[in-house]
Design a protein around this motif. Sequence first.
Motif, short mmCIF file in Angstrom:
data_model
loop_
_atom_site.label_atom_id
_atom_site.label_comp_id
_atom_site.label_asym_id
_atom_site.label_seq_id
_atom_site.Cartn_x
_atom_site.Cartn_y
_atom_site.Cartn_z
N VAL A 1 19.25 9.13 -7.69
CA VAL A 1 19.41 8.08 -6.69
C VAL A 1 19.31 6.74 -7.41
O VAL A 1 18.32 6.47 -8.08
CB VAL A 1 18.35 8.18 -5.59
N ARG A 2 20.34 5.91 -7.25
CA ARG A 2 20.39 4.63 -7.96
C ARG A 2 20.43 3.47 -6.96
O ARG A 2 21.27 3.46 -6.04
CB ARG A 2 21.62 4.56 -8.86
N ASN A 3 19.53 2.51 -7.15
CA ASN A 3 19.52 1.29 -6.35
C ASN A 3 20.06 0.09 -7.13
O ASN A 3 20.56 -0.87 -6.55
CB ASN A 3 18.10 0.98 -5.88
N CYS B 1 11.62 8.25 -13.13
CA CYS B 1 12.01 7.03 -12.41
C CYS B 1 12.25 5.89 -13.41
O CYS B 1 11.71 5.90 -14.52
CB CYS B 1 10.90 6.56 -11.47
N ASN C 1 13.96 7.97 -1.27
CA ASN C 1 14.23 6.63 -1.78
C ASN C 1 13.59 5.56 -0.90
O ASN C 1 12.99 4.60 -1.40
CB ASN C 1 15.74 6.40 -1.85
N ASP C 2 13.70 5.72 0.41
CA ASP C 2 13.08 4.75 1.33
C ASP C 2 11.57 4.70 1.11
O ASP C 2 10.98 3.61 1.04
CB ASP C 2 13.39 5.13 2.78
N ASP D 1 15.99 3.34 -10.23
CA ASP D 1 16.60 4.63 -9.94
C ASP D 1 15.56 5.72 -10.15
O ASP D 1 14.46 5.47 -10.67
CB ASP D 1 17.86 4.87 -10.79
N LEU E 1 17.69 10.30 0.28
CA LEU E 1 17.64 8.95 0.83
C LEU E 1 16.28 8.67 1.49
O LEU E 1 15.77 7.55 1.43
CB LEU E 1 18.77 8.74 1.83
N SER F 1 10.78 3.32 -2.59
CA SER F 1 11.10 1.90 -2.71
C SER F 1 10.04 1.05 -2.03
O SER F 1 9.61 0.02 -2.56
CB SER F 1 12.48 1.60 -2.10
N PRO G 1 22.46 2.45 -1.92
CA PRO G 1 21.99 3.50 -2.83
C PRO G 1 23.12 4.49 -3.12
O PRO G 1 23.83 4.93 -2.22
CB PRO G 1 20.86 4.16 -2.04
#
Length: 253
Positions: free
Chosen positions: A93-95, A202, A159-160, A175, A156, A163, A116
């Motif tokens: 997962v990439r931000n 990470c 990720n939420d 990421d 996702l 983050s 993302p």
Amino acid sequence: MARRKKIYEGKAKILYEGPEPGTLVQYFKDDATANNAEKQAVIEGKGVLNNRLSEFFMTGLGNVGIPTHFIRRLNMREQLVRQVEIIPLEVIVRNFAAGSMAKRLGLEEGTALPRPIIEFSYKDDKLGDPLVPEEYVIAFGWATQQDLDDIVALALRVNDFMSGVMFGVGIKLVDFKIEIGRIWDNDYQRLVVADEISPDSCRLWDMETGQKLDKDVFRRDLGSLTDAYTEVARRLGVMPSNATHMPKPTLIN
């Protein structure tokens, strides 16, 4: 104490047979590798830090309703986890653009992505864990379309959570990668987050200075990896606020 049966040994962890059916003991090593194990070192205290940090993240995910294989931490280096059938994919997962994505697309590292982005790589060290499209995943039977839809939704949600936690301590989640496992209850399948979540998996940058607090410190010879991981643990409250380094750990077999 009876000698435990080793189930699997990877680059950073060893899995042993657990005390009860359907469980494993996950042992965190001090080994560090980069560039598909072309660069290797033993870094004192790394396994202890990753064990504690992975416990923190897995517990947090469980608290917000995201299923994981984690049961509890046993000691400084070991966790009790559920035995799962690992889907042979790394879910990335990439931000922000960084690492291989930045190189592939000619982007400056740190460029914010419009949303993302989730990528899949096939778990095979000999092949260098190549990126694969969803069509490959389905065609080769590694996962179904429904699995992929569920994996994306799960990633996702992770990720939420991640983050938000990192933002709260002044760290940018650039990421990360996770692994997903299947747990079977008769014919019913449940997907859970497996393996580990730590600075090994990470990219974490200080929001003010851009200082790297992840395995890129080792990959790019940017200083002490233990100091970087200790700083992450300190900010998250996993270690005392006055901690500056990890003492030599006691091995527990």
